[in-house]
Design an enzyme around this catalytic site. Structure first.
Site, PDB file in Angstrom:
ATOM      1  N   GLU A 292       0.576  -1.191  -0.114  1.00 38.41           N
ATOM      2  CA  GLU A 292       0.003  -0.001   0.010  1.00 38.41           C
ATOM      3  C   GLU A 292       0.782   1.294  -0.042  1.00 38.41           C
ATOM      4  O   GLU A 292       0.456   2.329   0.822  1.00 38.41           O
ATOM      5  CB  GLU A 292      -0.986   0.094   1.405  1.00 38.41           C
ATOM      6  CG  GLU A 292      -2.059  -1.237   1.238  1.00 38.41           C
ATOM      7  CD  GLU A 292      -2.853  -1.209   2.451  1.00 38.41           C
ATOM      8  OE1 GLU A 292      -2.705  -0.544   3.040  1.00 38.41           O
ATOM      9  OE2 GLU A 292      -3.743  -2.038   2.434  1.00 38.41           O
ATOM     10  N   GLU A 424      -5.921 -11.352  -0.393  1.00 41.47           N
ATOM     11  CA  GLU A 424      -6.960 -10.789   0.735  1.00 41.47           C
ATOM     12  C   GLU A 424      -8.317 -10.680   0.047  1.00 41.47           C
ATOM     13  O   GLU A 424      -8.770  -9.409  -0.119  1.00 41.47           O
ATOM     14  CB  GLU A 424      -6.422  -9.264   1.129  1.00 41.47           C
ATOM     15  CG  GLU A 424      -5.249  -9.318   1.677  1.00 41.47           C
ATOM     16  CD  GLU A 424      -4.722  -7.827   2.142  1.00 41.47           C
ATOM     17  OE1 GLU A 424      -5.416  -7.042   2.464  1.00 41.47           O
ATOM     18  OE2 GLU A 424      -3.543  -7.601   2.304  1.00 41.47           O
TER      19      GLU A 424
HETATM   20  C1  GLA Z   1      -4.588  -4.272   4.770  1.00 37.89           C
HETATM   21  C2  GLA Z   1      -3.346  -5.393   4.954  1.00 37.89           C
HETATM   22  C3  GLA Z   1      -3.956  -6.609   5.682  1.00 37.89           C
HETATM   23  C4  GLA Z   1      -4.727  -6.225   6.639  1.00 37.89           C
HETATM   24  C5  GLA Z   1      -6.154  -5.417   6.212  1.00 37.89           C
HETATM   25  C6  GLA Z   1      -6.707  -5.157   7.251  1.00 37.89           C
HETATM   26  O1  GLA Z   1      -5.249  -5.003   3.471  1.00 37.89           O
HETATM   27  O2  GLA Z   1      -2.704  -5.550   3.877  1.00 37.89           O
HETATM   28  O3  GLA Z   1      -2.596  -7.244   5.999  1.00 37.89           O
HETATM   29  O4  GLA Z   1      -4.283  -5.962   7.853  1.00 37.89           O
HETATM   30  O5  GLA Z   1      -5.496  -4.356   5.571  1.00 37.89           O
HETATM   31  O6  GLA Z   1      -7.495  -6.116   7.680  1.00 37.89           O
END
Ligand code: GLA
Length: 511
Positions: A292, A424
């Site tokens: 990010e 994710e």
């Molecule tokens: C981001 C991170 C994850 C997690 C999410 C929150 O996406 O990459 O590891 O911490 O935030 O759940």
């Protein structure tokens, strides 16, 4: 005769007027419309156990008397019959109903009214949630082939999320080791989890000290079951300990220089990658090196559009992402390890951010040259976080128009020579209604049809899909972070690990 007829007509018209006035203004004042109600319209009672059913005043003045009756006493019996409650006890599996004739008073009048209320009852043998989970996991792992094995045929791994707490959940472990072949730890591999402040501060050579106990427990589980791990994540400005950037690892001291920070970060990356690779050779197959780094809104002329409001950027400089990848690549090459290095971000399928990520990844891979004058490929892949749908709201969820956007992004990254993973992933859904569950399953079907479509050629750029929103969790409270991130009804499995239609659709697409 004529007179009588006229009277009848007049009476009839008067009644009609009265009724229509009633229809417009409410035939009774609001108070009078209120009636008591039961605390439930449907109830499950367990055999040998007792539950209470209550009469609620529901805006009336008082409950005067209630007489209770059950239709079939062989299934449920009643005891402690009071005017506002009754105890129900399950006797034998089956269905019946309880009837309550309630006498009550409304506000502003002494008159006693009567209403009859019913509640449908189901009596069944009590099975604990843990036993239900166990039975569901058994079904999911005996009635279906492994999802991961099916996904393998399409050239991709199938992953999910794990955390330290799950290591004591046998049902979770049994389900996951059967259906998944890639795991990502929620937080345990992040710097803020690994770094030990006290030991770092005491360390004579000034380098950070890590505590690998929780991460190792996850590695032990993965190794024992032949599951691969996505290392997540080496550098992320969020969830980061500010003391890591300060003199003596002391929160109250000032920030260190760029040279000191480079030394610390290089050491940290080397130690972390090496620790896992040496202790668990080959288990980690990729690392998210930076997470990010790209900003959401435009921050200036930088084509990579990096966030600047964090210590990595401010101390190490605007090429901190490139530096980090260089450190990581050097370690991986020195170890001779088969570990791919990823840049991971959210909203990576929306055009503007996608282009910025492409610019960043291109910049990483044109940062340093090797001995023969070629640019070193420091970044191997792009991790597209897969939170799909509105954040905390049903609006925008399960919008099929986003599927082609995801496809275009995967193709775009692949066209620049990157492998891609959807990381994710949570197909957000905030309502457990039958209609929404159906739409969720349908969305999952189309999404996976697109995924396997991408991998039909030789290249197979989509290396893995990791589903983080694996289970429903109706206990999440609106407004909480977990609720907003995933939505309580995002799962392939329900909250008791039972397969949902969304699972079945993914299964049939992969099969
Ligand atoms: C981001 C991170 C994850 C997690 C999410 C929150 O996406 O990459 O590891 O911490 O935030 O759940």
């Amino acid at each position: 005769m004529g007179k009588t007829r006229n009277r009848v007509v007049a009476f009839f018209l008067a009644m009609c007027m009265l009724l229509s006035v009633g229809a417009v203004f409410g035939s009774q004042p609001a108070e009078a419309a209120k009636k008591p109600k039961l605390s439930a319209k449907k109830m499950t009672v367990y055999i040998g156990k007792t539950k209470t059913l209550k009469v609620k005043k529901n805006g009336t003045k008082t409950i005067v008397k209630t007489s209770w009756k059950v239709s079939n006493k062989k299934i449920v019996t009643l005891s402690k019959k009071k005017k506002t409650s009754v105890k129900l006890k399950g006797k034998k599996t089956g269905s019946t109903k309880v009837k309550a004739v309630v006498r009550y008073r409304r506000k502003g009048t002494k008159k006693v009214y009567k209403t009859t209320l019913t509640c449908k009852l189901k009596a069944e043998v009590y099975v604990s949630p843990a036993a239900k989970k166990k039975a569901n996991v058994k079904k999911a792992t005996t009635q279906y082939s492994s999802l991961a094995k099916l996904a393998e045929k399409h050239g991709m791994k199938l992953g999910t999320v794990v955390n330290y707490g799950y290591m004591s959940d046998t049902n979770y472990k049994n389900l996951v080791k059967y259906h998944f072949n890639s795991l990502t730890a929620g937080n345990e591999f992040k710097a803020y989890s690994l770094l030990d402040q006290q030991k770092s501060a005491q360390n004579k050579d000034g380098m950070p000290v890590m505590n690998y106990a929780m991460a190792d427990a996850i590695m032990d589980f993965a190794k024992a079951n032949g599951i691969k791990i996505r290392g997540h994540v080496l550098v992320w400005h969020a969830y980061m300990s500010d003391w890591f950037f300060r003199e003596g690892y002391d929160q109250d001291k000032k920030y260190v220089s760029k040279a000191v920070m480079q030394k610390r970060l290089k050491y940290y990356i080397q130690d972390v990658i090496t620790h896992f690779e040496k202790k668990y050779p080959g288990v980690i197959y990729c690392w998210d090196v930076v997470n990010e780094a790209v900003a959401d809104s435009s921050v200036g002329n930088d084509k990579r559009n990096l966030r600047t409001d964090n210590q990595f950027y401010q101390i190490l400089g605007s090429d901190y992402v490139e530096q980090t990848f260089l450190y990581a690549k050097d370690v991986v090459e020195d170890l001779g390890a088969d570990i791919k290095l990823y840049y991971n971000d959210y909203n990576a399928f929306f055009a503007a951010k996608r282009e910025e990520i492409c610019n960043l990844a291109t910049s990483i891979n044109s940062y340093v040259k090797d001995d023969s004058g070629q640019y070193r490929k420091l970044c191997d892949g792009i991790g597209m976080q897969g939170y799909i749908g509105g954040y905390g709201t049903q609006t925008g969820c399960m919008n099929e128009a986003q599927i082609p956007l995801i496809k275009t992004a995967i193709e775009k990254y692949a066209s620049l020579g990157f492998e891609v993973q959807v990381t994710e992933m949570a197909v957000r859904n905030y309502s457990g209604s039958t209609k929404n569950m159906k739409t969720h399953a349908e969305f999952y079907k189309k999404l996976f049809q697109m995924f396997i479509g991408i991998n039909t050629g030789e290249d197979k750029p989509l290396k893995a899909v990791s589903i983080w929103g694996l289970f429903d969790d109706p206990t999440l409270t609106q407004g909480s972070y977990g609720y907003s991130m995933n939505g309580p009804y995002c799962g392939l499995f329900d909250e008791l690990y039972g397969v949902k239609d969304s699972f079945k659709n993914v299964y049939s697409v992969l099969k």
